[in-house]
Structure formats: structure tokens, C-alpha cells
Design an enzyme around this catalytic site. Structure first.
Site, short mmCIF file in Angstrom:
data_model
loop_
_atom_site.label_atom_id
_atom_site.label_comp_id
_atom_site.label_asym_id
_atom_site.label_seq_id
_atom_site.Cartn_x
_atom_site.Cartn_y
_atom_site.Cartn_z
N TYR A 66 0.84 -1.20 0.00
CA TYR A 66 0.00 0.00 0.00
C TYR A 66 0.88 1.25 0.00
O TYR A 66 0.68 2.17 -0.80
CB TYR A 66 -0.94 -0.01 1.22
CG TYR A 66 -1.81 1.21 1.32
CD1 TYR A 66 -2.96 1.33 0.55
CD2 TYR A 66 -1.50 2.25 2.19
CE1 TYR A 66 -3.77 2.45 0.63
CE2 TYR A 66 -2.30 3.38 2.28
CZ TYR A 66 -3.44 3.48 1.51
OH TYR A 66 -4.23 4.60 1.58
N LYS A 70 1.29 3.98 -3.08
CA LYS A 70 0.98 5.39 -2.87
C LYS A 70 2.20 6.28 -3.14
O LYS A 70 2.08 7.35 -3.74
CB LYS A 70 0.46 5.62 -1.44
CG LYS A 70 -0.95 5.11 -1.23
CD LYS A 70 -1.92 5.86 -2.10
CE LYS A 70 -3.36 5.65 -1.69
NZ LYS A 70 -4.29 6.49 -2.47
N VAL A 96 -7.66 8.22 8.47
CA VAL A 96 -8.87 9.04 8.48
C VAL A 96 -9.96 8.36 9.30
O VAL A 96 -10.33 7.22 9.03
CB VAL A 96 -9.37 9.31 7.04
CG1 VAL A 96 -10.62 10.17 7.07
CG2 VAL A 96 -8.28 9.97 6.22
#
Length: 182
Positions: A66, A70, A96
């Protein structure tokens, strides 16, 4: 690796090309704090800021797909933007938290929280996680759209919390759940 790398990197490139083809005025690429924080060579006494990038070799060696996806997608977006004159801003948020728009969507933060509650195959290290409320992310994205210049990178993270404190907080808020013990 297959599930993260190609969709993230190729998907970002497809969006960049589509924006160029359609003469889009401005694009905000939403990246992740993981494109910043996974660099074991970053000096411990130096604050991680917009100049810090996750170490791609470290991510590969540790199979942190991941973060690698990114990081590569964000670097590619900024390079593409400069070469092609596209106004691109990149936005890296912490984990988040907050209300979901769709209850059935399982994002990375929700997966992490589920892992804390139900457990998983690995022990979670008690390290600090940058966190931010989803409503603050929305406000920050609007601010960037209206104010930021091209080829800039921004971090959005309000607080840091270590995993142990997060688990303790969740236990105080939701005492009826059973929590993983590792």
C-alpha cells in the site's frame, strides 16, 4: 502486490492522462501518510514533513505494498504534472476517522479498526499513527483546491496516537466489544 501496485499506479496515470486530454485546470491527487512515514533512514531528530518520502526499497523488502503504491503514484503524478504543465497538488493524510458516507465500504482505517477488534495473523506494533477527522480532510481539500499552487505536496494530520492508547480509547467508548489481545 498485484492488488495494490497496478491499480494504484496505473489508475493514477490514467487519471492524469484523462485530465490532460480534457484540459482540466487543477487536480488534487489524494495520496497517504504512508507515502511519507516509512523511511528508516530519515533522521530521528528531524520532523517528517512534505520533503520526506517513504523509502521504496524498504517498502518492497517488507512487502508494504500500500505504501509503495501510494509513494510511486504520488511521485509519478508530480513528475507528470511538471513535464506536461498540469496543475497537480498531492495530499497526504493520516489515518482518516469519522463518519462514513457508505457503511458497506471497507477502507484502510476501517480494516485496521476491525483488526484491533477481531484480531488477525500478526501482532500490531504499538507505534504512533497520525490521525485526522474526515470532516477536516474535506475542509483541507477545499482549501487546497482554492489556494494551492501547482506541484505542491501537503500533509493533513491533526494528532498522533499510539495503538495502545487507541485500543484503550475504543474500549472506553465501546466496552461491549471483545478486542484482540495482540
Amino acid at each position: 502486490q498485484k492488488e495494490m501496485m497496478a491499480p494504484t499506479v496505473n489508475g493514477t496515470m490514467n487519471v492524469l492522462k484523462a485530465c490532460s486530454a480534457m484540459s482540466v485546470q487543477k487536480l488534487i491527487v489524494v495520496s497517504s501518510g504512508t507515502a511519507i512515514t516509512l523511511n528508516p533512514n530519515w533522521p530521528l531528530d528531524k520532523l517528517e514533513d512534505e520533503n520526506c518520502w517513504s523509502d521504496k526499497e524498504f517498502c518492497k523488502e517488507n512487502e508494504i505494498w500500500y505504501a509503495l503504491a501510494k509513494t510511486e503514484a504520488e511521485e509519478m503524478a508530480l513528475e507528470y504534472a511538471e513535464k506536461n504543465g498540469l496543475h497537480v497538488i498531492t495530499f497526504c493524510s493520516g489515518a482518516v476517522f469519522g463518519p462514513l458516507l457508505q457503511a458497506d465500504v471497507l477502507n484502510i482505517t476501517t480494516k485496521f479498526l476491525r483488526y484491533i477488534i477481531k484480531g488477525g495473523p500478526d501482532t500490531i506494533n504499538n507505534k504512533f499513527w497520525p490521525i485526522v477527522d474526515v470532516r477536516d480532510v474535506a475542509d483541507a481539500l477545499l482549501l487546497l483546491y482554492n489556494k494551492a499552487g501547482p506541484y505542491q505536496r501537503y500533509i493533513c494530520s491533526e494528532h498522533q496516537i499510539d495503538v495502545k492508547d487507541l485500543v484503550d480509547l475504543m474500549k472506553s467508548m465501546y466496552p461491549s466489544y471483545n478486542y484482540a489481545d495482540k
